[in-house]
Structures are given as C-alpha cells and as structure tokens.
Design a protein around this motif. Structure first.
Motif, PDB file in Angstrom:
ATOM      1  N   PHE A 192       0.833  -1.205   0.000  1.00 44.24           N
ATOM      2  CA  PHE A 192       0.000   0.000   0.000  1.00 44.24           C
ATOM      3  C   PHE A 192       0.864   1.250   0.000  1.00 44.24           C
ATOM      4  O   PHE A 192       0.600   2.202  -0.740  1.00 44.24           O
ATOM      5  CB  PHE A 192      -0.942   0.019   1.193  1.00 44.24           C
ATOM      6  N   GLU A 193       1.895   1.263   0.846  1.00 42.47           N
ATOM      7  CA  GLU A 193       2.757   2.440   0.950  1.00 42.47           C
ATOM      8  C   GLU A 193       3.369   2.800  -0.404  1.00 42.47           C
ATOM      9  O   GLU A 193       3.377   3.972  -0.806  1.00 42.47           O
ATOM     10  CB  GLU A 193       3.862   2.178   1.980  1.00 42.47           C
ATOM     11  N   ALA A 194       3.842   1.800  -1.127  1.00 41.85           N
ATOM     12  CA  ALA A 194       4.449   2.067  -2.436  1.00 41.85           C
ATOM     13  C   ALA A 194       3.420   2.608  -3.419  1.00 41.85           C
ATOM     14  O   ALA A 194       3.693   3.556  -4.171  1.00 41.85           O
ATOM     15  CB  ALA A 194       5.087   0.788  -2.975  1.00 41.85           C
ATOM     16  N   ALA A 195       2.218   2.003  -3.416  1.00 41.92           N
ATOM     17  CA  ALA A 195       1.171   2.447  -4.338  1.00 41.92           C
ATOM     18  C   ALA A 195       0.698   3.857  -3.999  1.00 41.92           C
ATOM     19  O   ALA A 195       0.467   4.683  -4.900  1.00 41.92           O
ATOM     20  CB  ALA A 195      -0.001   1.466  -4.302  1.00 41.92           C
ATOM     21  N   TYR A 196       0.554   4.144  -2.713  1.00 44.25           N
ATOM     22  CA  TYR A 196       0.080   5.462  -2.295  1.00 44.25           C
ATOM     23  C   TYR A 196       1.106   6.540  -2.625  1.00 44.25           C
ATOM     24  O   TYR A 196       0.768   7.609  -3.135  1.00 44.25           O
ATOM     25  CB  TYR A 196      -0.226   5.436  -0.798  1.00 44.25           C
ATOM     26  N   ARG A 197       2.363   6.264  -2.328  1.00 39.28           N
ATOM     27  CA  ARG A 197       3.416   7.231  -2.628  1.00 39.28           C
ATOM     28  C   ARG A 197       3.468   7.532  -4.125  1.00 39.28           C
ATOM     29  O   ARG A 197       3.598   8.698  -4.536  1.00 39.28           O
ATOM     30  CB  ARG A 197       4.765   6.675  -2.161  1.00 39.28           C
ATOM     31  N   ARG A 198       3.377   6.498  -4.943  1.00 39.74           N
ATOM     32  CA  ARG A 198       3.437   6.718  -6.386  1.00 39.74           C
ATOM     33  C   ARG A 198       2.231   7.518  -6.854  1.00 39.74           C
ATOM     34  O   ARG A 198       2.351   8.418  -7.699  1.00 39.74           O
ATOM     35  CB  ARG A 198       3.498   5.386  -7.116  1.00 39.74           C
ATOM     36  N   ALA A 199       1.056   7.207  -6.305  1.00 34.54           N
ATOM     37  CA  ALA A 199      -0.158   7.929  -6.694  1.00 34.54           C
ATOM     38  C   ALA A 199      -0.070   9.399  -6.305  1.00 34.54           C
ATOM     39  O   ALA A 199      -0.536  10.276  -7.043  1.00 34.54           O
ATOM     40  CB  ALA A 199      -1.388   7.278  -6.064  1.00 34.54           C
ATOM     41  N   LEU A 200       0.517   9.698  -5.138  1.00 29.92           N
ATOM     42  CA  LEU A 200       0.691  11.089  -4.734  1.00 29.92           C
ATOM     43  C   LEU A 200       1.683  11.814  -5.647  1.00 29.92           C
ATOM     44  O   LEU A 200       1.444  12.957  -6.053  1.00 29.92           O
ATOM     45  CB  LEU A 200       1.186  11.163  -3.288  1.00 29.92           C
ATOM     46  N   GLU A 201       2.785  11.165  -5.949  1.00 25.39           N
ATOM     47  CA  GLU A 201       3.774  11.793  -6.830  1.00 25.39           C
ATOM     48  C   GLU A 201       3.169  12.114  -8.189  1.00 25.39           C
ATOM     49  O   GLU A 201       3.390  13.190  -8.758  1.00 25.39           O
ATOM     50  CB  GLU A 201       4.982  10.866  -6.974  1.00 25.39           C
ATOM     51  N   GLU A 202       2.373  11.186  -8.718  1.00 25.82           N
ATOM     52  CA  GLU A 202       1.726  11.438 -10.005  1.00 25.82           C
ATOM     53  C   GLU A 202       0.630  12.486  -9.869  1.00 25.82           C
ATOM     54  O   GLU A 202       0.408  13.294 -10.777  1.00 25.82           O
ATOM     55  CB  GLU A 202       1.140  10.142 -10.556  1.00 25.82           C
ATOM     56  N   GLY A 203      -0.064  12.487  -8.720  1.00 17.00           N
ATOM     57  CA  GLY A 203      -1.116  13.464  -8.513  1.00 17.00           C
ATOM     58  C   GLY A 203      -0.607  14.898  -8.539  1.00 17.00           C
ATOM     59  O   GLY A 203      -1.310  15.810  -8.982  1.00 17.00           O
ATOM     60  N   PHE A 204       0.612  15.089  -8.054  1.00 12.84           N
ATOM     61  CA  PHE A 204       1.206  16.431  -8.011  1.00 12.84           C
ATOM     62  C   PHE A 204       2.145  16.694  -9.185  1.00 12.84           C
ATOM     63  O   PHE A 204       2.807  17.733  -9.219  1.00 12.84           O
ATOM     64  CB  PHE A 204       1.977  16.619  -6.706  1.00 12.84           C
ATOM     65  N   ALA A 205       2.237  15.778 -10.136  1.00  5.46           N
ATOM     66  CA  ALA A 205       3.235  15.893 -11.203  1.00  5.46           C
ATOM     67  C   ALA A 205       3.068  17.161 -12.033  1.00  5.46           C
ATOM     68  O   ALA A 205       4.049  17.708 -12.541  1.00  5.46           O
ATOM     69  CB  ALA A 205       3.170  14.668 -12.111  1.00  5.46           C
ATOM     70  N   GLN A 206       1.841  17.640 -12.181  1.00  6.80           N
ATOM     71  CA  GLN A 206       1.603  18.842 -12.978  1.00  6.80           C
ATOM     72  C   GLN A 206       1.569  20.114 -12.130  1.00  6.80           C
ATOM     73  O   GLN A 206       1.287  21.195 -12.641  1.00  6.80           O
ATOM     74  CB  GLN A 206       0.285  18.708 -13.754  1.00  6.80           C
ATOM     75  N   GLY A 207       1.858  19.957 -10.840  1.00  3.16           N
ATOM     76  CA  GLY A 207       1.778  21.091  -9.926  1.00  3.16           C
ATOM     77  C   GLY A 207       0.456  21.067  -9.187  1.00  3.16           C
ATOM     78  O   GLY A 207      -0.578  20.727  -9.747  1.00  3.16           O
ATOM     79  N   ALA A 208       0.493  21.430  -7.915  1.00  5.85           N
ATOM     80  CA  ALA A 208      -0.713  21.348  -7.086  1.00  5.85           C
ATOM     81  C   ALA A 208      -1.847  22.204  -7.631  1.00  5.85           C
ATOM     82  O   ALA A 208      -3.019  21.840  -7.539  1.00  5.85           O
ATOM     83  CB  ALA A 208      -0.393  21.760  -5.650  1.00  5.85           C
ATOM     84  N   ALA A 209      -1.487  23.368  -8.191  1.00  9.44           N
ATOM     85  CA  ALA A 209      -2.534  24.268  -8.673  1.00  9.44           C
ATOM     86  C   ALA A 209      -3.325  23.667  -9.819  1.00  9.44           C
ATOM     87  O   ALA A 209      -4.476  24.035 -10.057  1.00  9.44           O
ATOM     88  CB  ALA A 209      -1.911  25.594  -9.111  1.00  9.44           C
ATOM     89  N   ALA A 210      -2.726  22.733 -10.546  1.00  9.76           N
ATOM     90  CA  ALA A 210      -3.399  22.132 -11.689  1.00  9.76           C
ATOM     91  C   ALA A 210      -4.517  21.184 -11.278  1.00  9.76           C
ATOM     92  O   ALA A 210      -5.466  20.982 -12.033  1.00  9.76           O
ATOM     93  CB  ALA A 210      -2.380  21.379 -12.552  1.00  9.76           C
ATOM     94  N   GLY A 211      -4.414  20.592 -10.109  1.00 11.79           N
ATOM     95  CA  GLY A 211      -5.407  19.598  -9.727  1.00 11.79           C
ATOM     96  C   GLY A 211      -5.862  19.688  -8.291  1.00 11.79           C
ATOM     97  O   GLY A 211      -7.022  19.989  -7.997  1.00 11.79           O
ATOM     98  N   TYR A 212      -4.942  19.425  -7.350  1.00 11.54           N
ATOM     99  CA  TYR A 212      -5.313  19.359  -5.943  1.00 11.54           C
ATOM    100  C   TYR A 212      -5.934  20.655  -5.436  1.00 11.54           C
ATOM    101  O   TYR A 212      -6.951  20.633  -4.725  1.00 11.54           O
ATOM    102  CB  TYR A 212      -4.093  18.997  -5.100  1.00 11.54           C
ATOM    103  N   ALA A 213      -5.356  21.783  -5.780  1.00  7.80           N
ATOM    104  CA  ALA A 213      -5.854  23.051  -5.247  1.00  7.80           C
ATOM    105  C   ALA A 213      -7.285  23.305  -5.690  1.00  7.80           C
ATOM    106  O   ALA A 213      -8.132  23.741  -4.893  1.00  7.80           O
ATOM    107  CB  ALA A 213      -4.950  24.207  -5.675  1.00  7.80           C
ATOM    108  N   ARG A 214      -7.569  23.052  -6.963  1.00 10.86           N
ATOM    109  CA  ARG A 214      -8.933  23.263  -7.451  1.00 10.86           C
ATOM    110  C   ARG A 214      -9.905  22.283  -6.811  1.00 10.86           C
ATOM    111  O   ARG A 214     -11.014  22.654  -6.411  1.00 10.86           O
ATOM    112  CB  ARG A 214      -8.972  23.134  -8.979  1.00 10.86           C
ATOM    113  N   ASP A 215      -9.504  21.009  -6.706  1.00  7.51           N
ATOM    114  CA  ASP A 215     -10.343  20.013  -6.042  1.00  7.51           C
ATOM    115  C   ASP A 215     -10.707  20.458  -4.629  1.00  7.51           C
ATOM    116  O   ASP A 215     -11.858  20.363  -4.191  1.00  7.51           O
ATOM    117  CB  ASP A 215      -9.598  18.680  -5.944  1.00  7.51           C
ATOM    118  N   THR A 216      -9.696  20.927  -3.895  1.00  3.11           N
ATOM    119  CA  THR A 216      -9.907  21.282  -2.496  1.00  3.11           C
ATOM    120  C   THR A 216     -10.791  22.510  -2.364  1.00  3.11           C
ATOM    121  O   THR A 216     -11.652  22.581  -1.469  1.00  3.11           O
ATOM    122  CB  THR A 216      -8.546  21.502  -1.809  1.00  3.11           C
TER     123      THR A 216
END
Length: 312
Positions: A192-216
């Motif tokens: 799980f740790e490996a999968a979660y870490r990879r998913a987070l790295e990919e989630g932020f790959a375009q910059g937080a403003a591109a995805g996470y910030a708008r979602d939040t």
C-alpha cells in the motif's frame, strides 16, 4: 495476506470532445461490470482498492484522474458540473454505459455531482469528504479547518493559491498525522505504501494548482448541486474511528439524499475502502441491479456482510 492494492491491469487515456485528455487505470476482468472510482485527495489513477474483491465480484474497476491530476489535462476554473460532463463523455467514448461509481475521501463530492447530473447509476461514498461548509457543521469543526472554510468563502482565489502550496510530501505527512492506529496499520503495509506514494507523486506531477488546489477549493465550499434531487441508489460508508472526513460520520449527508443508506463500521477508520471492499462493492452492485456472483462468498473481508457494519 490479501493485498490492499495492486498495480493496474490496464492504463489508458481518452481524448474528450474539447481536445483534453482524461487518464484512467483499470483492475479486474476487461469484460466485467464497470464501476468507476473517484479517488481521494491528490492521488492519481494508479491507487485502486480490493484487487481480490474486484476479481471475485467480476468488477471492472476504472479509476479516473480528475483534470490536472496524474495525466489528465488541467482545466482551470473547472466545476463540479464540468467534471460530471467529462465523466459522461468518458463513459460514452469507452462504451461503459451508465456505470456505478465509488467516491473516496475528496473524490466523494465529485461522485455525488455525477449522480446529481444523472451521469451514473449509483454511488458508494466511502470515507467521503463531507460538505463541511454547511452552516450546521460550523461549531463542530476544529478552528484551523473552520478558518479554511471561511477563507474559501471569502477569498476563493487566495484559498486556491494557499492550497497550491502543498506537495506530495506535505500531503503524506498530513494524512499520517491525522490517522488513527487502525489506518496507520494499512498505510504502513509495504504494498500500500508504495502504491500510495506513487499515486501522490503522479497526482502532483503537474503542480498542485493544476489539480489538488482546485479540487480542495470545490470540496471545501458549498456544493452547488442538490443532494435532495439525487434519484439513484447511494450508500454512505464511514468507520466509527474516522475523525477526518465528516463531523457526524455522514449522518446529515445520508439524510439529505433520498433513499440513501448509511453504514458505520466498528473499529474502522478512514482506510475503510481498503479494509472492507467486499461489502462496499457488493451493496453497490446489488442496489444498482448488478448483483455479485456467488463466488464472492469465498472472499469475504472485514467480517463479511452480516455483522461487519451497522446500517441505517
């Protein structure tokens, strides 16, 4: 030991009518019953759940990168309605019909927006981010969270800029610091740790403003769709030790959705999606008329269906 997560069986991208791309990952049989996944905060398509349960139940689990996360094209200023339209296009282009959807954590309001728009056949909200901007929750929120909700309402642009300051390490640290021991046991599992870490790295790959910030920003504001108008089956799932996602473990949320069923799981926390995939998926399939095969009986997890949870 049953794995919490596995690498996707299939990865792909679908080009939408406006030229943008949505990335997706799949688990389970390619000809199985399609079930979409709206994943949690800042995670990409690569973090699935319940691989054994998905295979046993004949589910084709399809996780979708929201715009700006993973490989999906950013869509500045996007809305809940826009995401629901993206999902409608995706399902049409890929021949998925009108699938059910699982919304986990910050993915929950996006799944519910799809239901409100008539784009999906049913919803399982699992450890879902609640509408904490609703005035009924103001007194129940920690001061820091209440301050963020007020900032989102008063200064959306400033709040989005603040959320854009997060990265994968900050998100991982925030989740770990807020999780009870039952969740940390899951999150420390090497797979799980490996999968979660990879998913987070990919989630932020375009910059937080591109995805996470708008979602939040969208998730922490008032939701502009009417829960009361949802007509498809909805299950609302929370562990009774979950202190991060809903001030009342989804009681008010379920009460606002006609016919919604609320399930609370004793001894479980925010990792419920990974510890109890069989009851979540079985209920979703049954309530949307896609009943699970009997082979699932041999793969019960988290105490099975009889006494694993309380239903209201």
């Amino acid at each position: 030991m049953t794995p919490y997560a596995e690498d996707p069986a299939r990865l792909g991208e679908t080009r939408l009518p406006d030229g943008r791309v949505l990335g997706w990952a799949e688990w389970g049989p390619a000809d199985g019953t399609p079930v979409l996944l709206c994943p949690g905060a800042a995670t990409s398509r690569r973090l699935g759940f319940g691989p054994d349960a998905v295979r046993a139940l004949g589910v084709r689990l399809i996780s979708v990168d929201r715009p700006g996360l993973g490989v999906s094209t950013p869509a500045p200023g996007r809305t809940f309605a826009g995401f629901a339209q993206d999902i409608r296009h995706l399902t049409e282009l890929r021949g998925l019909g009108r699938p059910a959807v699982v919304g986990n954590s910050q993915g929950a309001p996006f799944a519910l927006a799809c239901a409100a728009a008539g784009a999906v056949a049913g919803v399982a909200v699992v450890s879902g981010a609640d509408e904490i901007a609703a005035p009924e929750f103001a007194a129940a929120l920690p001061a820091e969270v209440r301050g963020l909700v007020e900032r989102v309402a008063a200064d959306p642009a400033g709040a989005e800029e603040f959320f854009a300051g997060f990265d994968a390490d900050a998100m991982h640290a925030m989740v770990m610091s807020a999780s009870p021991a039952c969740d940390l046991a899951v999150y420390a599992d090497p797979g799980f740790e490996a999968a979660y870490r990879r998913a987070l790295e990919e989630g932020f790959a375009q910059g937080a403003a591109a995805g996470y910030a708008r979602d939040t920003l969208l998730a922490m504001g008032r939701w502009p769709f009417a829960l009361e108008d949802i007509t498809v089956p909805v299950d609302v799932w929370y562990g009774d030790l979950d202190t991060s996602h809903s001030p009342d473990h989804g009681r008010r949320l379920a009460a606002r959705i006609p016919g919604a069923r609320r399930h609370t799981v004793p001894g479980a926390g925010g990792s419920l999606l990974w510890t109890h995939p069989v009851p979540v998926l079985t209920s979703l399939l049954t309530r949307t008329g896609r009943a699970a095969p009997r082979s699932a009986d041999r793969h019960r997890q988290g105490g099975g269906m009889r006494r694993a949870h309380r239903e209201e």
